[in-house]
Design a protein around this motif. Structure first.
Motif, PDB file in Angstrom:
ATOM      1  N   ARG A  37      -1.788   8.041 -13.024  1.00  0.00           N
ATOM      2  CA  ARG A  37      -2.837   7.346 -12.296  1.00  0.00           C
ATOM      3  C   ARG A  37      -3.850   6.870 -13.344  1.00  0.00           C
ATOM      4  NH1 ARG A  37      -4.581   8.554  -7.361  1.00  0.00           N
ATOM      5  NH2 ARG A  37      -3.859  10.684  -7.426  1.00  0.00           N
TER       6      ARG A  37
ATOM      7  N   PHE B  33     -13.068  -0.858 -14.982  1.00  0.00           N
ATOM      8  CA  PHE B  33     -11.986  -0.391 -14.130  1.00  0.00           C
ATOM      9  C   PHE B  33     -10.774  -1.263 -14.375  1.00  0.00           C
ATOM     10  CE2 PHE B  33     -15.864   0.675 -11.914  1.00  0.00           C
ATOM     11  CZ  PHE B  33     -15.623   1.974 -11.486  1.00  0.00           C
TER      12      PHE B  33
ATOM     13  N   PRO C 282      -7.925  -1.339  -8.088  1.00  0.00           N
ATOM     14  CA  PRO C 282      -7.781  -0.241  -7.129  1.00  0.00           C
ATOM     15  C   PRO C 282      -6.334   0.181  -6.921  1.00  0.00           C
ATOM     16  CG  PRO C 282      -9.319  -1.870  -6.284  1.00  0.00           C
ATOM     17  CD  PRO C 282      -8.761  -2.426  -7.560  1.00  0.00           C
ATOM     18  N   LYS C 283      -5.428  -0.775  -7.082  1.00  0.00           N
ATOM     19  CA  LYS C 283      -4.033  -0.417  -6.828  1.00  0.00           C
ATOM     20  C   LYS C 283      -3.479   0.508  -7.898  1.00  0.00           C
ATOM     21  CE  LYS C 283      -3.243  -4.695  -4.435  1.00  0.00           C
ATOM     22  NZ  LYS C 283      -2.660  -6.023  -4.619  1.00  0.00           N
TER      23      LYS C 283
ATOM     24  N   CYS D  27      -5.296   2.758  -9.353  1.00  0.00           N
ATOM     25  CA  CYS D  27      -5.898   4.069  -9.082  1.00  0.00           C
ATOM     26  C   CYS D  27      -5.149   4.790  -7.960  1.00  0.00           C
ATOM     27  CB  CYS D  27      -7.360   3.923  -8.685  1.00  0.00           C
ATOM     28  SG  CYS D  27      -8.326   2.908  -9.787  1.00  0.00           S
ATOM     29  N   GLY D  28      -4.546   4.045  -7.080  1.00  0.00           N
ATOM     30  CA  GLY D  28      -3.859   4.675  -5.954  1.00  0.00           C
ATOM     31  C   GLY D  28      -2.344   4.569  -6.064  1.00  0.00           C
TER      32      GLY D  28
ATOM     33  N   GLU E 174      -0.048   7.505  -4.972  1.00  0.00           N
ATOM     34  CA  GLU E 174      -0.027   7.656  -3.516  1.00  0.00           C
ATOM     35  C   GLU E 174       0.824   6.575  -2.858  1.00  0.00           C
ATOM     36  OE1 GLU E 174      -2.846   8.232  -5.241  1.00  0.00           O
ATOM     37  OE2 GLU E 174      -2.794  10.381  -4.803  1.00  0.00           O
ATOM     38  N   MET E 175       0.691   5.344  -3.351  1.00  0.00           N
ATOM     39  CA  MET E 175       1.497   4.271  -2.769  1.00  0.00           C
ATOM     40  C   MET E 175       2.977   4.614  -2.894  1.00  0.00           C
ATOM     41  SD  MET E 175      -0.289   0.699  -3.934  1.00  0.00           S
ATOM     42  CE  MET E 175       0.313  -0.314  -2.598  1.00  0.00           C
TER      43      MET E 175
END
Ligand code: SF4
Ligand code: SF4
Lengths: 365, 306
Positions: B76, B85, B88-89, B91-92, B95-96
């Protein structure tokens, strides 16, 4: 200085009261509507997210009415919202609109000095004393909390009311009267009155209405025009709804976040599925789904604008959440092309599904 | 231990580090290899519809490895530089993947804040400890792979072309030849040379960014904006080719910022998704190359007549 600001749900009530009290002229843009969206779509980059476009529509309408200063909140990532201001400034400049932007970034990103200088810009154009200014701010906060509360109550009561439509009628009237009030105090009086009215709507405690949580991207769930007035529609169907994100929630959350004690319940609830903040309100979205289940809700509806980065991540996670919790969750994606008919059909189908699930449970037991 | 490495997304930037690190730890590296049709199709099938193409392709890479390795490496990545940054994708991402692809082996998904050497080192250690108890071995693996990463040659700068363009975009769009349909080769074949952002000193990039009202908080945005605007303003290339995927939130902003800065400088934006047809793609590149050539001819004429 004639200030304006983009719409975000009930913010307009607090903002109007605040600038009135400060003695600063302010233009409230017309409520979000097709026109705002059309203007915004015309001037905005095609692939930018929906909130950006509607906001541009707001600015242009306000500028037509003489606004010369735009105030918006900022953020520094990781999501696009933080970049809005720069692009929007460029767009308005190209359109030859002479306006100032005051961007309220959080002090940790721009430094406390810059923050004060930006606030100073507004504060200086008010001739009120410091004490009066603080009082004005206090009243504005009170207003945003009150109106958000009233709205939340109405949405919840709609499932229980004896005379269908009463809560919605009061809510609409409340908003109309409040925005037309002449001063912050008058507005507070009106809100107090309606709070009482809505809470005395006759309810049937025996009723077991469907309960749906509204989750997702903050702008599209708070700003009714962008989600085709979904909460109003659910009120018509006699569904109780709950939405945690609201302007007053945002204020509280932002104020508490430097201490890391903001939204503890949401953080806890989302931990298993999305343990950290990835931008936007993806973590809140997941956490609220879990909390909704714990509170006995029947389902949740996630709403977000096309291309919204953090909510795409939540959308990937929600099916697992739904399966684990045994609670249906539907995702609705909105943009300027979304057709209302298809959208409404999906909401109706979702309500049907929840009703059928209820019946089959009753039947089996 | 067989460790699955995805040749996708930021692998294109950090492959030296990743490969050497796991190699030095004594792992057998199973690579998902280059992107192909199969990988793309699986990615489209398993990933959420609304995601961008690179994320979908990443899902395809994971799918292709899921039965072949003991562990899959899906870090991650929160941050590559201070106060910035990525997306956002990213960072997740774990989970995806976890919620979209069934029957996965265990994942190495440690969270990386690479904005300090300590952050990087802690991260490397927490991964290394999953594989071996030997701290010295981890320490060695870390320093060797970091060195190799720093030494590794990155970027493209063609020589001997009359016409040159800045090729801009996120590394995985530029270096995944399947995804970008061999754009570099295509440009070269049209006698257009290519330069990428790694070949421009970062100082120039950072200086460009100062002219913005707000410093971009995405690493990708800073690089691409600084790189393209610098080359355009100093006329170091004849045009800019930007490869971007549909539904990329970051590019939707960066492209506007660049346009605003460079005015009428030739700028071709190639958007890709799983439906992009190669024929139309080629036509646009050819038309752009033609245009650059014509401009060049006119410029040469003007300077010749002086
Ligand atoms: S959260 Fe979504 S809608 Fe909001 S700025 Fe980010 S991408 Fe746009
Ligand atoms: S930066 Fe853009 S292309 Fe890359 S993962 Fe994020 S949205 Fe997709």
């Amino acid at each position: 200085m004639k200030i304006t600001f983009p719409h975000l749900g009930n913010v307009c009530f607090a903002a109007k009261a605040l600038f009135n009290e400060l003695g600063i002229e302010c233009v409230v843009p017309p409520p979000n509507n097709k026109e705002a969206l059309e203007i915004g779509t015309l001037y905005s980059p095609e692939e930018i997210c929906l909130p950006f476009k509607i906001m541009i529509g707001n600015y242009i309408k306000s500028i037509e009415e003489g606004a010369d200063t735009i105030i918006i909140t900022g953020s520094c990532g990781p999501c696009r919202f933080g970049e809005y201001c720069e692009l929007q400034m460029n767009i308005l400049k190209k359109l030859n609109k002479k306006v100032d932007f005051i961007v309220m970034d959080v002090p940790s990103d721009i430094g406390i000095k810059e923050m004060f200088s930006r606030i100073g810009k507004i504060s200086h154009s008010s001739s009120k004393s410091k004490k009066e200014k603080i009082k004005a701010l206090y009243k504005a906060l009170k207003i945003i909390n009150m109106i958000d509360d009233i709205e939340a109550d109405a949405h919840y009561i709609a499932g229980y009311e004896k005379n269908t439509g009463e809560a919605k009628r009061f809510l609409n009237k409340c908003k109309r009267d409040a925005i037309n009030s002449k001063s912050a105090d008058e507005m507070i009086n009106i809100l107090t009155e309606y709070k009482r009215k809505i809470n005395s709507v006759e309810i049937d405690k025996q009723k077991k209405p469907l309960k749906i949580a509204i989750i997702g991207e903050i702008y599209t769930i708070i700003e009714p025009f962008s989600n085709f007035y979904i909460e109003d529609k659910l009120m018509d169907y006699g569904v109780s709804t709950k939405r945690t994100l609201s302007p007053s929630w945002w204020v509280k959350n932002t104020a508490l976040s430097p201490l890391r004690i903001n939204s503890l319940d949401i953080k806890k609830a989302s931990k298993e599925y999305l343990p950290l903040c990835i931008g936007g309100h993806a973590r809140e979205c997941i956490g609220e789904a879990v909390i909704a289940k714990n509170e006995g809700f029947d389902g949740a509806i996630q709403i977000f604008p096309m291309g919204c980065m953090p909510e795409i991540v939540s959308k990937a996670i929600l099916p697992t959440v739904s399966k684990d919790l045994n609670m249906p969750i539907m995702s609705l994606i909105v943009d300027e092309m979304t057709g209302e008919a298809g959208y409404l059909t999906r909401i109706e189908a979702f309500i049907d599904l929840l009703e059928r699930r209820r019946k089959s449970v009753l039947f089996r037991s | 231990m067989k460790i699955g490495i995805l040749a996708s997304l930021l692998y294109y930037k950090y492959q030296s580090f990743i490969n050497n690190f796991f190699y030095e730890l004594g792992c057998e590296i199973i690579s998902s290899g280059e992107t192909n049709k199969r990988i793309l199709d699986d990615g489209v099938k398993y990933c959420v519809d609304e995601a961008c193409l690179p994320i979908k392709v990443f899902h395809g890479h994971v799918y292709s490895l899921r039965k072949k390795s003991d562990m899959i490496f899906i870090p991650r990545i929160m941050r590559l530089h201070k106060n910035e940054f990525i997306c956002p994708k990213f960072c997740g991402l774990p989970e995806m993947i976890k919620n979209s692809i069934p029957d996965l082996p265990p994942m190495i998904q440690d969270t990386l804040y690479a904005d300090s050497k300590d952050g990087l080192k802690n991260w490397a250690f927490s991964i290394g400890e999953k594989i071996t108890n030997d701290k010295i071995k981890i320490e060695n693996a870390f320093s060797i792979s970091l060195k190799k990463q720093i030494e590794s040659k990155k970027g493209i700068k063609d020589k001997n072309y009359k016409i040159n363009v800045a090729l801009a975009g996120h590394p995985y769009n530029i270096y995944d030849d399947f995804l970008n349909m061999n754009v570099v080769k295509k440009l070269n074949r049209l006698n257009v040379g290519v330069m990428t952002e790694e070949k421009l000193n970062e100082e120039y990039i950072n200086r460009q960014v100062l002219k913005l009202y707000k410093k971009p908080f995405w690493t990708f945005a800073r690089y691409t904006y600084g790189f393209t605007s610098y080359l355009a303003e100093n006329k170091l290339v004849d045009g800019i080719v930007y490869i971007s995927s549909f539904a990329c939130g970051i590019d939707s902003v960066v492209i506007e910022l660049i346009k605003d800065r460079i005015g009428s400088f030739p700028f071709l934006i190639l958007k890709i998704d799983e439906h992009t047809g190669e024929a139309g793609f080629d036509t646009r590149i050819e038309a752009f190359a033609d245009m650059l050539e014509r401009r060049k001819a006119i410029e040469d004429n003007i300077s010749a007549s002086w």
